[in-house]
Design a protein around this motif. Structure first.
Motif, mmCIF file in Angstrom:
data_model
loop_
_atom_site.group_PDB
_atom_site.id
_atom_site.type_symbol
_atom_site.label_atom_id
_atom_site.label_comp_id
_atom_site.label_asym_id
_atom_site.label_seq_id
_atom_site.Cartn_x
_atom_site.Cartn_y
_atom_site.Cartn_z
ATOM 1 N N VAL A 36 0.855 -1.186 0.000
ATOM 2 C CA VAL A 36 0.000 0.000 0.000
ATOM 3 C C VAL A 36 0.894 1.239 0.000
ATOM 4 O O VAL A 36 1.708 1.420 0.908
ATOM 5 C CB VAL A 36 -0.935 0.015 1.219
ATOM 6 N N THR A 37 0.747 2.062 -1.025
ATOM 7 C CA THR A 37 1.520 3.307 -1.122
ATOM 8 C C THR A 37 0.559 4.482 -1.159
ATOM 9 O O THR A 37 -0.267 4.591 -2.065
ATOM 10 C CB THR A 37 2.406 3.312 -2.380
ATOM 11 N N ILE A 38 0.656 5.343 -0.160
ATOM 12 C CA ILE A 38 -0.166 6.542 -0.074
ATOM 13 C C ILE A 38 0.746 7.731 -0.366
ATOM 14 O O ILE A 38 1.870 7.792 0.139
ATOM 15 C CB ILE A 38 -0.787 6.685 1.324
ATOM 16 N N PHE A 39 0.280 8.644 -1.188
ATOM 17 C CA PHE A 39 1.089 9.823 -1.498
ATOM 18 C C PHE A 39 0.193 11.047 -1.537
ATOM 19 O O PHE A 39 -0.994 10.955 -1.856
ATOM 20 C CB PHE A 39 1.859 9.649 -2.804
ATOM 21 N N ASN A 40 0.764 12.180 -1.198
ATOM 22 C CA ASN A 40 -0.035 13.396 -1.051
ATOM 23 C C ASN A 40 0.699 14.600 -1.593
ATOM 24 O O ASN A 40 1.862 14.840 -1.247
ATOM 25 C CB ASN A 40 -0.378 13.640 0.425
ATOM 26 N N GLY A 41 0.019 15.363 -2.452
ATOM 27 C CA GLY A 41 0.568 16.629 -2.907
ATOM 28 C C GLY A 41 0.441 17.669 -1.808
ATOM 29 O O GLY A 41 -0.618 17.806 -1.189
ATOM 30 N N ASN A 42 1.498 18.404 -1.555
ATOM 31 C CA ASN A 42 1.491 19.317 -0.401
ATOM 32 C C ASN A 42 0.696 20.603 -0.650
ATOM 33 O O ASN A 42 0.561 21.430 0.248
ATOM 34 C CB ASN A 42 2.925 19.661 0.022
ATOM 35 N N LEU A 43 0.156 20.774 -1.867
ATOM 36 C CA LEU A 43 -0.617 21.980 -2.176
ATOM 37 C C LEU A 43 -2.116 21.707 -2.238
ATOM 38 O O LEU A 43 -2.883 22.567 -2.680
ATOM 39 C CB LEU A 43 -0.144 22.583 -3.505
ATOM 40 N N ASP A 44 -2.536 20.539 -1.808
ATOM 41 C CA ASP A 44 -3.957 20.189 -1.783
ATOM 42 C C ASP A 44 -4.500 20.467 -0.388
ATOM 43 O O ASP A 44 -4.097 19.833 0.582
ATOM 44 C CB ASP A 44 -4.125 18.709 -2.149
ATOM 45 N N ALA A 45 -5.421 21.433 -0.299
ATOM 46 C CA ALA A 45 -5.983 21.778 1.008
ATOM 47 C C ALA A 45 -7.074 20.812 1.428
ATOM 48 O O ALA A 45 -7.249 20.533 2.614
ATOM 49 C CB ALA A 45 -6.528 23.204 0.989
ATOM 50 N N VAL A 46 -7.829 20.279 0.468
ATOM 51 C CA VAL A 46 -8.929 19.366 0.802
ATOM 52 C C VAL A 46 -8.386 18.120 1.484
ATOM 53 O O VAL A 46 -8.828 17.723 2.562
ATOM 54 C CB VAL A 46 -9.727 18.983 -0.461
ATOM 55 N N SER A 47 -7.420 17.492 0.836
ATOM 56 C CA SER A 47 -6.751 16.333 1.441
ATOM 57 C C SER A 47 -5.390 16.791 1.963
ATOM 58 O O SER A 47 -4.340 16.276 1.573
ATOM 59 C CB SER A 47 -6.582 15.211 0.413
ATOM 60 N N ASN A 48 -5.415 17.788 2.840
ATOM 61 C CA ASN A 48 -4.157 18.373 3.312
ATOM 62 C C ASN A 48 -3.314 17.329 4.034
ATOM 63 O O ASN A 48 -3.819 16.459 4.738
ATOM 64 C CB ASN A 48 -4.426 19.580 4.205
ATOM 65 N N THR A 49 -2.006 17.410 3.835
ATOM 66 C CA THR A 49 -1.095 16.379 4.350
ATOM 67 C C THR A 49 -1.137 16.244 5.867
ATOM 68 O O THR A 49 -1.175 15.118 6.383
ATOM 69 C CB THR A 49 0.338 16.645 3.859
ATOM 70 N N PRO A 50 -1.151 17.324 6.653
ATOM 71 C CA PRO A 50 -1.245 17.136 8.109
ATOM 72 C C PRO A 50 -2.506 16.369 8.509
ATOM 73 O O PRO A 50 -2.468 15.531 9.422
ATOM 74 C CB PRO A 50 -1.273 18.572 8.648
ATOM 75 N N GLY A 51 -3.618 16.628 7.818
ATOM 76 C CA GLY A 51 -4.860 15.914 8.121
ATOM 77 C C GLY A 51 -4.798 14.455 7.713
ATOM 78 O O GLY A 51 -5.310 13.574 8.424
ATOM 79 N N GLN A 52 -4.167 14.176 6.571
ATOM 80 C CA GLN A 52 -4.029 12.784 6.132
ATOM 81 C C GLN A 52 -3.211 11.973 7.141
ATOM 82 O O GLN A 52 -3.520 10.815 7.434
ATOM 83 C CB GLN A 52 -3.347 12.718 4.756
ATOM 84 N N LEU A 53 -2.182 12.593 7.669
ATOM 85 C CA LEU A 53 -1.331 11.881 8.633
ATOM 86 C C LEU A 53 -2.058 11.592 9.945
ATOM 87 O O LEU A 53 -1.614 10.728 10.715
ATOM 88 C CB LEU A 53 -0.062 12.690 8.893
ATOM 89 N N GLU A 54 -3.161 12.293 10.204
ATOM 90 C CA GLU A 54 -3.936 12.023 11.410
ATOM 91 C C GLU A 54 -4.452 10.583 11.427
ATOM 92 O O GLU A 54 -4.525 9.953 12.481
ATOM 93 C CB GLU A 54 -5.123 12.994 11.500
ATOM 94 N N TRP A 55 -4.829 10.056 10.260
ATOM 95 C CA TRP A 55 -5.286 8.657 10.250
ATOM 96 C C TRP A 55 -4.178 7.688 9.820
ATOM 97 O O TRP A 55 -4.142 6.549 10.283
ATOM 98 C CB TRP A 55 -6.524 8.496 9.350
ATOM 99 N N ILE A 56 -3.262 8.156 8.985
ATOM 100 C CA ILE A 56 -2.171 7.273 8.542
ATOM 101 C C ILE A 56 -1.281 6.878 9.717
ATOM 102 O O ILE A 56 -0.871 5.717 9.843
ATOM 103 C CB ILE A 56 -1.343 7.961 7.447
ATOM 104 N N ASP A 57 -0.983 7.833 10.586
ATOM 105 C CA ASP A 57 -0.099 7.555 11.727
ATOM 106 C C ASP A 57 -0.776 6.723 12.815
ATOM 107 O O ASP A 57 -0.123 6.340 13.784
ATOM 108 C CB ASP A 57 0.412 8.866 12.334
ATOM 109 N N HIS A 58 -2.066 6.447 12.664
ATOM 110 C CA HIS A 58 -2.776 5.674 13.684
ATOM 111 C C HIS A 58 -3.456 4.434 13.094
ATOM 112 O O HIS A 58 -4.415 3.920 13.659
ATOM 113 C CB HIS A 58 -3.807 6.560 14.399
#
Length: 536
Positions: A364-386
């Protein structure tokens, strides 16, 4: 001929006929695919300069799903990248294909940077009513995710039925944005099917919509840090996010969907941002800029030439070349599909992703563009890190490394044996369009492919080999000079007792093994000789 002999022959013939009928009946009963779908192959020479095959998978009682396959220009064993079209946005069969990574550009000229040099590309207009995929009738729009995945399974059966030479090629699913809603359950179904469980090797999820309400809890922080809103704007966004989370927790998914889709308007009109494209945060807008779902139209403006209209191009140029009938209106029912998806869109799918991690060997590879506010990276890490799976500790403890390509920092990554996360720099919702260099390198690392030995790659390799040989010659020459200097020093000191000859450090290599620069400071850590304008 005796009567007895004739009777025996008649009995034998009768038994053979009955046996044949039995085989026919068995085949009709057990061949379950033919009573579900059929494959309608399209023209294969309408775009003569590239090799491809395209078809409709006609699913009885539902409609026709369009797929378009471009075999790799390398060898047959290359991985298959399955691009799943999403719920919102612009179909991959148009934008990603002609605008980014397909073998042809919008002028139908060959694209030298196409992914087809390294992968087999399979574009699927996944949902009936989107792209070239057609509904049988107005009542055929699906609202059940299981039925949508069934259709994709039939589509893959249809594809492999006419491309059986690629049965052994590794299969990777690529889903950007809300296509993750289809990619995750499809992966689960493939793993449960013995005909496909050995094929599926990995899933790429770009800026995925997996826990959207949780992701938005960091949106206020994200926008305030970038100075798009002030403290009051952040507080308003956090109140918006709390309300959305409450709707999701109470399983009021349709109302949550409606609120979620008003996000861009809320940020600009009520949080004080005024003119922010939440899908590509650095784009400059005016108060009157046309906006759609999460600013996706921005890709149409940035990637597509001004003289190209999506519907005209696909219906008047591509459809005739493929032999598609004139009555197919490209992407005609997109709004109806979005409306039908409302009860499903906001439901979190973290548990389904955890199931894949816990019960398979799929990467499983998840990747995130750092200029997307909807799927903002800090928010994505809220569930990825847990995430709750057996390898989470190993993943979170693994080193975060820098993605350096051509001496440019294109992002960062954290990798483990089963789960990877890539931070992609200078990219919004579609990283393959915004930062193709970083995204292609990610694909290369995860699929473990070697660069295709094209003329450019061979040229870079030969230049590197020459540079390394020259560096070795210089090192040996330096060692010889140092030896002669030391010999002269000893001669001087022998002829002049009590005197010491000091050799200036500027003409002597005084570094030790412990001071040698690491290779990563000399050659790009993950640089690719096949990347354009590569330097070493």
């Amino acid at each position: 001929m005796s009567k007895k002999f004739i009777i025996i022959i008649s009995v034998i013939v009768g038994l053979l006929i009955l046996a044949g009928l039995g085989v026919l009946i068995w085949w009709l009963v057990t061949d379950t695919s033919n009573d579900k779908f059929e494959t309608i192959l399209l023209e294969t020479d309408g775009l003569g300069q590239v090799k491809y095959n395209a078809a409709y998978t006609r699913i009885y009682g539902a409609g026709d799903i369009f797929w378009w396959f471009f075999p790799s220009t390398s060898d047959q064993s290359r991985p298959i990248l399955l691009f799943l079209g999403g719920v919102t946005g612009i179909p991959d069969s148009f934008l990603l294909n002609f605008g980014g990574i397909g073998p042809l550009d919008f002028n139908l000229n060959t694209r030298n940077t196409s992914l087809v040099s390294d992968y087999h590309l399979l574009f699927v207009d996944s949902l009936l009513g989107t792209g070239f995929s057609q509904l049988e009738d107005e009542q055929s729009i699906l609202t059940n995710l299981s039925d949508m995945v069934d259709n994709l399974i039939y589509t893959l059966q249809s594809f492999y039925g006419h491309n059986d030479e690629y049965e052994d090629a590794p299969l990777y699913i690529y889903a950007q944005g809300d296509a993750s809603h289809l990619a995750i359950p499809l992966t689960t179904r493939l793993l449960e099917d013995e005909d496909y469980s050995h094929k599926i090797k990995g899933i790429f999820l770009g800026n995925p919509i997996i826990s959207p309400a949780l992701t938005l809890t960091k949106l206020g922080f994200y926008l305030e840090e970038l100075a798009y809103v002030d403290g009051n704007g952040r507080a308003a966004i956090e109140e918006f996010s709390t309300s959305l989370s409450s709707l999701v927790s109470s399983k009021n998914f349709e109302e949550a969907f409606n609120q979620f889709f008003s996000l861009g308007e809320f940020i600009n009109e009520r949080a004080g941002a005024v003119a922010v494209n939440v899908g590509y945060i650095v784009e400059k807008l005016t108060r009157n800029s046309v906006r759609d779902y999460f600013g996706l139209s921005a890709y149409r403006d940035r990637v597509i030439p001004s003289d190209i209209n999506m519907k005209s191009f696909m219906e008047e140029t591509i459809a005739p070349a493929l032999g598609i009938s004139n009555d197919n209106n490209y992407d005609e029912k997109r709004d109806d599909v979005i409306k039908a998806f409302r009860p499903l869109y906001m439901e979190p799918t973290v548990d389904k992703l955890e199931n894949i991690l816990n019960n398979s060997n799929v990467i499983v590879t998840i990747f995130n563009g750092n200029l997307d506010a909807v799927s903002n990276t800090p928010g994505q890490l809220e569930w990825i890190d847990h995430l709750n799976w057996y390898g989470q500790t190993n993943f979170t403890n693994s080193e975060r490394k820098t993605l350096v390509i051509n001496k440019q920092i294109e992002g960062y990554f954290r990798e483990s044996s089963r789960l990877n996360f890539y931070w992609i720099n200078i990219a919004g919702q579609s990283t393959l369009l915004d930062n193709p260099v970083a995204t292609k390198k990610m694909l290369e690392r995860v699929t473990h492919i070697a660069p295709t030995p094209t003329e450019a790659v061979c040229k870079h390799f030969n230049e590197l080999r020459s540079d390394l040989a020259l560096a070795l010659d210089l090192k040996n020459a330096l060692a010889s000079c140092e030896f002669e200097l030391q010999a002269l020093r000893h001669q001087y000191e022998a002829l002049n007792p009590g005197k010491t000859l000091t050799i200036p450090p500027s003409i002597c290599n005084t570094s030790t093994d412990g001071e040698t620069k690491p290779v990563s400071e000399i050659i790009d850590v993950v640089g690719s000789p096949s990347a354009l304008n590569n330097t070493i």
